[in-house]
Scaffold this active site. Structure first.
Site, PDB file in Angstrom:
ATOM      1  N   ARG A  42      -9.421 -11.186  -4.442  1.00 18.98           N
ATOM      2  CA  ARG A  42      -9.564  -9.896  -5.110  1.00 18.98           C
ATOM      3  C   ARG A  42     -11.003  -9.554  -5.488  1.00 18.98           C
ATOM      4  O   ARG A  42     -11.462  -8.451  -5.218  1.00 18.98           O
ATOM      5  CB  ARG A  42      -8.703  -9.866  -6.387  1.00 18.98           C
ATOM      6  N   HIS A  88      -1.540  -4.227   0.864  1.00 20.66           N
ATOM      7  CA  HIS A  88      -2.084  -4.543  -0.464  1.00 20.66           C
ATOM      8  C   HIS A  88      -1.084  -4.201  -1.567  1.00 20.66           C
ATOM      9  O   HIS A  88      -1.163  -3.133  -2.182  1.00 20.66           O
ATOM     10  CB  HIS A  88      -3.385  -3.757  -0.674  1.00 20.66           C
ATOM     11  N   TYR A 132      -3.689  15.450  -4.956  1.00 20.03           N
ATOM     12  CA  TYR A 132      -4.517  16.641  -4.812  1.00 20.03           C
ATOM     13  C   TYR A 132      -5.731  16.412  -3.907  1.00 20.03           C
ATOM     14  O   TYR A 132      -6.347  17.376  -3.461  1.00 20.03           O
ATOM     15  CB  TYR A 132      -5.019  17.110  -6.184  1.00 20.03           C
TER      16      TYR A 132
END
Length: 821
Positions: A42, A88, A132
């Site tokens: 990570r 993921h 959006y």
């Protein structure tokens, strides 16, 4: 008796499966497993492609979905969903945050995502919701994935073994240095700054062509970090340290312009990762609470064209001081470089050369694997073309053989048997169309075959010759540089040191007063406007009952002062360290500034800004002794002071002047006598010497002060008495004598004049600052004081109240008060 084995107790079975373990060992191993999972899975980037797993998976998911730079933008929520579902499984918010950051031109030096919509701002505004915004890969991101289908990198199973994902990307440019990386793992963190693409590629090429290149050689190409927000790196030493060791602290300063005519400071570039909106708020807060003075207005005029923060200054503000205040708290940040990355799965701190070496090794492996993959493809194609050409040579027989066969399988077998075709060639020939038997098609096949053979030879050369392989890497790097290189955004400025407290203090002239009870303070010189001779002046100190002024002097706020006391000690002090208080304030106890003994008083102050190594401190004592000591003897002064002269019992140091070996020395006594002799009559001595007799005093008399006169600078000798009288006399009035004489009458003392307080060398434009024992201060132009002969009464300089007297005087040169006159 039954022969059957008794049934096993279930409890025994469970007990047999239990392994005893120490809890601390189990916790240690579990924590290590967790830590390594975070480190490798990570938080840390791979040195080869400069990406963390989440970045790599987002880009690969976009690549697989065809959301490339030439495709239409796709909803971010779609990209996040595919990345989360296939590669993921760590939550959509983490993936979207990463996607958004890769689209921010203020976060990435070369953004890897082309975003459409609100992806956040330098003000710290968050991106709009993923439903959006839209995104696609940027062109440079495609260079990271170029040739990924050609067996250039290893693939591994995704989290559910359903798909495969790349363990690393081919990375056609050194992305770790180009875009940088930051992350916090367990027990370690990384913070790699971004760099200019062209500089990094030049350094990479240098390393490929010259493997023995040192870090210093590579730094000829990589000048330093190149932040997306521009700004300035202060000095180069920290950059060099970071490149040599993998760690360093780089000071980054905002770009701004001080416009003194308009009375404002305009900020146009900010340090990397600084929140603009929060910066403006913090500056406003500091102005409100008085931490920063001199700002009357603050505006954020930033727009799409760039950052513009306007700081309007008050009319009386000192622009440099406001600038330094802003630098100290707001406009300068430190970027801590930690060049930590995963090398073969293990975290390592790397210097500049090691970072590029690992990238070059990776790139060599990519090109080698790509070449092998292409060579196999080309060899297969050449094999097919060879079959086609052979078939065309025997076209009639081949066609007849195929026609005479019962089916395709029989045709393939016949071709293999009769003409020696391979299985693949026979299969291809059987599926050929009749139209491919034309002469034009034959020439095209021959041309293609020649090209394939040339390419095979080239690939074999690349695989067999390391220099040829490196040449391919260099050519590809140069191609990327020509396509994406741009100018540096971050500049370098000279390191003049960090902003100190002194930088925040305006330069100004101050009157400093000290009382017999050791109260000290400073007041702006302009507080005391020049008056005509004989004025009473204004209150300069509200002394407590029984206290009296012992000394007064004028100094610049930035002056380093040598404070000389009557006990022969010298202390060092900055003027601005003395508390600035009002005229009516008593002052602060000097024990907080100087380690004075009981009865120790300041008698003289020497400004170190005026000192040169070849000059001397010339000291006189109350009993008439004089001594010269080189200023070099006073370079290292402790907080407890340093001995300047050895005094006999009952004697005290009275006055100090800076001399250069060529001055005329005039010593004045309290009873009005004065003696003049050449400075050279007093040989230089060490700090612990007592000195020699400068003036032979009458019983009961004492030295009042000393004047060191430079004939090129000084015009007169000024004498001031305790009852407020004084006079100017030409130097010629004091004929030279040998030291240890009684001297001549300088001024008449007695009931009217009182004893002499001070004797000074003065010139045109000087001001006299006189302070009485009760705290009155008067400032008078030297020209107001009459020029008379020796052995005269003088004129009134300061009009004193009954029982008051002049306690101390100082001379202010014209340059010190020109601005407030």
């Amino acid at each position: 008796m039954s022969s059957e084995t008794p049934p096993t107790d279930p409890g025994d079975v469970r007990a047999a499966q239990v392994t005893n373990a120490r809890i601390e060992d189990e916790m240690e191993q579990s924590y290590i497993d967790y830590a390594m999972s975070v480190i490798a899975g990570r938080a840390l980037p791979d040195v080869r492609d400069g990406l963390k797993p989440v970045h790599r998976r987002i880009l690969y998911a976009m690549h697989e979905a065809g959301v490339t730079s030439g495709a239409a933008h796709r909803k971010s929520s779609s990209i996040v969903g595919e990345t989360m579902g296939d590669y993921h499984p760590h939550g959509d918010s983490a993936i979207y945050d990463t996607l958004a950051r890769m689209a921010q031109d203020f976060s990435m030096r070369y953004p890897l995502v082309d975003g459409q919509g609100n992806f956040g701002s330098v003000d710290g505004d968050p991106p709009a919701a993923m439903r959006y915004t839209e995104a696609r890969m940027s062109p440079i991101a495609e260079e990271l994935l170029a040739d990924i289908e050609r067996d250039t990198v290893d693939f591994e199973s995704n989290y559910d073994d359903r798909l495969e994902e790349p363990a690393v990307l081919p990375a056609a440019f050194p992305n770790l240095l180009v875009n940088g990386s930051s992350g916090i793992a367990v027990g370690m963190s990384t913070n790699v700054p971004p760099h200019n693409l062209g500089e990094v590629i030049d350094a990479t090429v240098e390393l490929i062509e010259n493997p023995g290149a040192t870090v210093e050689d590579l730094m000829d190409h990589v000048k330093g970090p190149d932040f997306p927000t521009g700004a300035n790196i202060v000095g180069r030493n920290a950059v060099h340290e970071a490149y040599k060791t993998g760690r360093g602290r780089i000071r980054v300063r905002a770009e701004f312009e001080v416009d003194e005519e308009e009375g404002r400071i305009v900020i146009t570039e900010l340090p990397f990762q600084q929140n603009k909106s929060r910066l403006v708020e913090r500056i406003a807060e500091d102005v409100t609470d008085g931490t920063i003075e001199g700002i009357r207005d603050l505006r954020d005029e930033s727009d799409r064209d760039g950052i513009r923060i306007v700081v309007d200054l008050t009319r009386d503000a000192v622009a440099d001081v406001v600038k330094n205040q802003l630098l100290e708290s707001h406009l300068e940040r430190t970027f801590g470089v930690i060049n930590l990355a995963l090398v073969d799965g293990s975290p390592q701190v790397l210097d500049l050369k090691e970072t590029l070496e690992h990238y070059v090794d990776h790139r060599r492996e990519v090109v080698r694997r790509r070449s092998r993959h292409e060579l196999t493809e080309r060899e297969d194609r050449a094999h097919i073309l060879e079959g086609r050409l052979k078939a065309l040579e025997n076209v009639d027989d081949v066609v007849e053989t195929i026609q005479d066969s019962d089916d395709r399988s029989a045709a393939r077998a016949a071709l293999e048997h009769d003409y020696g075709f391979s299985e693949a060639q026979a299969e291809h020939i059987v599926r050929m169309q009749l139209g491919s038997l034309t002469s034009l098609e034959t020439r095209e096949i021959e041309s293609e075959y020649a090209g394939v053979v040339d390419r095979i030879e080239r690939l074999e050369t690349i695989l067999q010759d390391a220099d040829e392989l490196d040449a391919v890497i260099v050519d590809e790097l140069e191609s990327i540089k020509s396509a994406y290189d741009d100018e540096r955004r971050t500049s370098f400025i000279e390191d003049t040191g960090t902003v100190t407290h002194e930088d925040l203090i305006p330069e100004a002239e101050y009157v400093v007063t000290m009382s017999e009870d050791d109260y000290i303070k400073r007041m702006p010189l302009e507080t005391f406007r020049a008056q005509n001779r004989g004025g009473k002046g204004v209150i300069g100190a509200d002394l407590k009952r029984g206290d009296r002024v012992s000394s007064v002097f004028v100094a610049n706020s930035h002056d380093y002062l040598l404070v000389v006391t009557n006990h022969g000690q010298i202390y060092r002090l900055k003027t601005y360290e003395i508390p600035e208080l009002s005229r009516t304030a008593r002052g602060k106890s000097a024990v907080n500034l100087l380690d004075l003994d009981d009865g120790e008083e300041i008698e003289a102050v020497v400004n170190t800004a005026d000192l040169d190594d070849d000059e001397f401190l010339t000291m006189v004592t109350r009993d008439g002794y004089i001594k010269r000591t080189s200023v070099e003897a006073f370079e290292n002064i402790q907080s407890t002071g340093i001995r300047a002269i050895r005094l006999e019992d009952g004697d005290e140091l009275v006055d100090v002047e800076v001399t250069d070996g060529t001055r005329h020395i005039v010593i004045g006594s309290r009873d009005g006598m004065a003696i003049r002799f050449d400075e050279s009559d007093v040989r230089p001595m060490g700090r612990t010497a007592r000195g020699v007799i400068g003036m032979d005093l009458e019983p009961g008399d004492a030295v009042a002060g000393v004047a060191a006169i430079d004939e090129d600078r000084h015009n007169w000798v000024l004498t001031v008495t305790e009852n407020g009288y004084g006079k100017r006399s030409d130097l010629d009035e004091y004929r030279p004598q040998s030291r240890n004489g009684k001297g001549l009458v300088d001024i008449k003392t007695g009931s009217r004049n009182g004893s002499v307080v001070a004797i000074e060398a003065v010139t045109h434009g000087d001001h006299l600052v006189a302070m009485s024992g009760d705290g009155q201060i008067v400032r008078t132009r030297i020209e107001e004081i009459s020029t008379v002969s020796r052995n005269t009464m003088g004129v009134i300089v300061m009009n004193l109240e009954p029982d008051d007297e002049v306690a101390a005087v100082d001379i202010v040169p014209e340059s010190a008060y020109a601005d407030d006159a």
